[in-house]
Design a protein around this motif. Structure first.
Motif, PDB file in Angstrom:
ATOM      1  N   UNK A 302      35.265  37.279  38.117  1.00  0.00           N
ATOM      2  CA  UNK A 302      37.781  37.474  37.215  1.00  0.00           C
ATOM      3  C   UNK A 302      38.096  36.351  39.377  1.00  0.00           C
ATOM      4  N   UNK A 303      37.682  37.428  40.092  1.00  0.00           N
ATOM      5  CA  UNK A 303      39.001  36.955  41.481  1.00  0.00           C
ATOM      6  C   UNK A 303      38.132  35.450  41.815  1.00  0.00           C
ATOM      7  N   UNK A 304      36.533  34.801  41.703  1.00  0.00           N
ATOM      8  CA  UNK A 304      36.174  33.893  42.107  1.00  0.00           C
ATOM      9  C   UNK A 304      36.608  32.896  41.252  1.00  0.00           C
ATOM     10  N   UNK A 305      36.641  33.156  39.984  1.00  0.00           N
ATOM     11  CA  UNK A 305      36.442  32.793  38.923  1.00  0.00           C
ATOM     12  C   UNK A 305      37.575  32.018  38.361  1.00  0.00           C
ATOM     13  N   UNK A 306      38.484  32.978  37.931  1.00  0.00           N
ATOM     14  CA  UNK A 306      39.960  32.986  36.681  1.00  0.00           C
ATOM     15  C   UNK A 306      41.141  32.670  37.998  1.00  0.00           C
ATOM     16  N   UNK A 307      40.521  33.446  38.787  1.00  0.00           N
ATOM     17  CA  UNK A 307      41.798  33.565  40.364  1.00  0.00           C
ATOM     18  C   UNK A 307      41.235  32.469  40.933  1.00  0.00           C
ATOM     19  N   UNK A 308      40.855  31.264  40.483  1.00  0.00           N
ATOM     20  CA  UNK A 308      40.724  30.025  41.666  1.00  0.00           C
ATOM     21  C   UNK A 308      41.483  29.649  42.588  1.00  0.00           C
ATOM     22  N   UNK A 309      41.159  28.972  43.293  1.00  0.00           N
ATOM     23  CA  UNK A 309      41.695  29.305  44.822  1.00  0.00           C
ATOM     24  C   UNK A 309      43.490  28.978  45.199  1.00  0.00           C
ATOM     25  N   UNK A 310      44.414  27.916  44.009  1.00  0.00           N
ATOM     26  CA  UNK A 310      45.512  28.439  43.867  1.00  0.00           C
ATOM     27  C   UNK A 310      46.069  28.848  42.778  1.00  0.00           C
ATOM     28  N   UNK A 311      45.364  29.642  42.692  1.00  0.00           N
ATOM     29  CA  UNK A 311      45.716  30.622  41.063  1.00  0.00           C
ATOM     30  C   UNK A 311      47.221  31.046  41.295  1.00  0.00           C
ATOM     31  N   UNK A 312      48.407  31.043  40.864  1.00  0.00           N
ATOM     32  CA  UNK A 312      49.317  31.415  40.689  1.00  0.00           C
ATOM     33  C   UNK A 312      49.285  32.916  39.649  1.00  0.00           C
ATOM     34  N   UNK A 313      48.546  33.206  38.836  1.00  0.00           N
ATOM     35  CA  UNK A 313      48.809  33.884  38.110  1.00  0.00           C
ATOM     36  C   UNK A 313      48.648  35.275  38.704  1.00  0.00           C
ATOM     37  N   UNK A 314      49.237  36.668  37.643  1.00  0.00           N
ATOM     38  CA  UNK A 314      49.627  37.833  37.976  1.00  0.00           C
ATOM     39  C   UNK A 314      48.108  38.372  37.864  1.00  0.00           C
ATOM     40  N   UNK A 315      47.890  39.411  38.701  1.00  0.00           N
ATOM     41  CA  UNK A 315      46.354  40.017  37.648  1.00  0.00           C
ATOM     42  C   UNK A 315      46.423  41.038  36.622  1.00  0.00           C
ATOM     43  N   UNK A 316      45.746  41.153  35.838  1.00  0.00           N
ATOM     44  CA  UNK A 316      45.421  41.015  34.919  1.00  0.00           C
ATOM     45  C   UNK A 316      44.428  41.805  34.484  1.00  0.00           C
ATOM     46  N   UNK A 317      44.506  43.488  34.497  1.00  0.00           N
ATOM     47  CA  UNK A 317      43.865  44.612  34.654  1.00  0.00           C
ATOM     48  C   UNK A 317      42.434  44.041  32.636  1.00  0.00           C
ATOM     49  N   UNK A 318      43.805  43.367  32.202  1.00  0.00           N
ATOM     50  CA  UNK A 318      42.256  43.423  30.918  1.00  0.00           C
ATOM     51  C   UNK A 318      41.937  42.217  31.071  1.00  0.00           C
ATOM     52  N   UNK A 319      42.138  41.602  31.070  1.00  0.00           N
ATOM     53  CA  UNK A 319      41.393  39.897  31.731  1.00  0.00           C
ATOM     54  C   UNK A 319      40.038  40.353  32.400  1.00  0.00           C
ATOM     55  N   UNK A 320      40.311  41.265  33.771  1.00  0.00           N
ATOM     56  CA  UNK A 320      39.436  41.544  34.260  1.00  0.00           C
ATOM     57  C   UNK A 320      38.420  42.831  33.715  1.00  0.00           C
ATOM     58  N   UNK A 321      38.823  43.427  32.844  1.00  0.00           N
ATOM     59  CA  UNK A 321      37.877  43.687  31.928  1.00  0.00           C
ATOM     60  C   UNK A 321      37.045  43.226  30.745  1.00  0.00           C
ATOM     61  N   UNK A 322      37.373  42.405  30.748  1.00  0.00           N
ATOM     62  CA  UNK A 322      36.902  41.579  29.788  1.00  0.00           C
ATOM     63  C   UNK A 322      36.007  40.478  30.515  1.00  0.00           C
ATOM     64  N   UNK A 323      36.065  40.367  31.895  1.00  0.00           N
ATOM     65  CA  UNK A 323      35.366  39.564  32.852  1.00  0.00           C
ATOM     66  C   UNK A 323      34.079  40.402  32.700  1.00  0.00           C
ATOM     67  N   UNK A 324      33.593  42.187  32.883  1.00  0.00           N
ATOM     68  CA  UNK A 324      32.888  42.697  33.449  1.00  0.00           C
ATOM     69  C   UNK A 324      32.614  42.673  31.838  1.00  0.00           C
ATOM     70  N   UNK A 325      32.194  43.023  31.069  1.00  0.00           N
ATOM     71  CA  UNK A 325      32.462  43.122  29.752  1.00  0.00           C
ATOM     72  C   UNK A 325      31.153  41.265  29.742  1.00  0.00           C
ATOM     73  N   UNK A 326      31.649  40.560  29.872  1.00  0.00           N
ATOM     74  CA  UNK A 326      31.303  39.217  29.560  1.00  0.00           C
ATOM     75  C   UNK A 326      29.802  39.267  30.215  1.00  0.00           C
TER      76      UNK A 326
END
Length: 386
Positions: A302-326
């Motif tokens: 999530x933090x190194x892949x989804x939130x890339x170097x210049x990412x402006x997207x807000x923190x999303x708990x549901x997306x983080x949980x999806x990354x942990x499941x994946x």
């Protein structure tokens, strides 16, 4: 002759780089670790572990780089004024963080000399206020669960050189404007490069956070080392200046600037709050079925892949949980392989993902890992990501 004296008199011709010196901006132990902090820590962790497979790497983290600052010591002074008898040994990081918010909100007038003893004790003895010692203890537990390499949060190590010799070395190169003889501050001479003046030492003799960084990094400069400065976007102006100063001492320097992680659409300093429910302690305490290894891998995805170097997207708990499941599913499909030649495959794969300055890019590595065919064998994936 001391390393600092050599640097005062010698300009290096930089040969091929054989060691990468990774210097992330340190975090003052005054508040919980927010998603922005977690992003920086995980980018650093993946970068160091992956780059160490293809080159020599030295991680520079010294608690005194964060505690020898007005930001830390002024908060400690505030705590001693308002809660002199508090037992901090069992206090939660949220409760300490709430005091930090209150400290900044109150804007109290203080005696300009009140911080002298705090700075002296922190510099000479490595003293840390009990509230910040408690915060470091909590951070260590959270980072251990997260699998972040040892930063030395429990260590006490003096900075590599003292403040006065460092200022003298800067002065010999004409890099400062020194008004101390008039009772004024010391500034880094940014205008010589078209940058603003930057206060290095206040008129009261208190250091800006850049001075401890210089005190630690300048003595490390030597041929064949490349310095990688990792910082968030809000500090870019300071780190551009730091890069120029280190270069004047003969260092080869590159920077990695990371965007901050907005919370509910807003980017703000942790001193203004808004982090409740999204701290590292909150994330690690979130219930789920994934084990520790999946948690570690999913957090990095999530933090190194989804939130890339210049990412402006807000923190999303549901997306983080999806990354942990994946991550859990990915680990189930990737049994530990110890086949012959795996080491060569790792080096080859990581070499292709190196940047020009010589470090492995965490985003490119994570993106390749999430493709249909991961570039890394399973044992290397676990070593770098979990």
């Amino acid at each position: 002759m001391s390393p600092l004296r050599i640097l005062q008199t010698t300009r290096f011709a930089i040969p091929a780089v054989t060691e990468l010196v990774v210097a992330p901006v340190t975090i003052t132990p005054t508040k919980p670790l927010t998603p922005t902090h977690v992003k920086g820590l995980l980018w650093t962790d993946v970068l160091v572990k992956a780059s160490a497979e293809v080159t020599a790497v030295r991680l520079v983290w010294n608690n005194r780089m964060a505690t020898l600052t007005t930001q830390s010591t002024a908060f400690w002074h505030y705590l001693d004024l308002t809660e002199p008898d508090t037992d901090w040994s069992s206090e939660s990081e949220t409760r300490i963080g709430e005091r930090y918010l209150r400290f900044h909100a109150e804007h109290r007038e203080r005696d300009p000399r009140a911080l002298d003893s705090y700075l002296a004790r922190a510099d000479q003895d490595g003293w840390i206020h009990p509230a910040s010692r408690r915060m470091l203890e909590l951070w260590r537990a959270e980072l251990d669960l997260l699998g972040v390499g040892d930063l030395g949060l429990a260590d006490d190590r003096p900075l590599a050189t003292a403040a006065q010799p460092m200022i003298e070395a800067l002065a010999e190169r004409g890099l400062i404007i020194d008004h101390r003889r008039f009772g004024g501050p010391v500034h880094l001479d940014g205008p010589r490069w078209g940058m603003p003046l930057r206060q290095l030492v206040s008129s009261e003799g208190h250091p800006n956070y850049l001075l401890p960084i210089l005190r630690e990094l300048v003595p490390l400069i030597c041929p064949a080392r490349m310095f990688l400065l990792i910082h968030d976007d809000e500090l870019t102006a300071d780190y551009l200046l730091l890069e120029r100063v280190l270069t004047e001492f003969g260092a080869a320097v590159t920077r990695l600037s990371l965007s901050r992680v907005p919370l509910n659409g807003t980017v703000r300093s942790s001193r203004y709050g808004g982090w409740r429910g999204a701290t590292l302690a909150d994330l690690s305490a979130t219930s789920g079925t994934a084990d520790r290894t999946a948690y570690r891998l999913g957090m990095r995805m999530y933090f190194a892949g989804t939130l890339h170097q210049r990412s402006a997207q807000s923190f999303r708990m549901e997306l983080l949980r999806r990354c942990v499941g994946r991550a859990a599913r990915l680990l189930e499909r990737a049994p530990a392989d110890r086949h012959a030649g795996a080491g060569e495959n790792v080096v080859t794969a990581l070499t292709r993902l190196r940047t020009r300055p010589g470090y492995v890019d965490p985003y490119r590595l994570t993106a390749s890992m999430l493709g249909k065919r991961t570039a890394l064998p399973a044992h290397a994936l676990r070593a770098i990501y979990t």
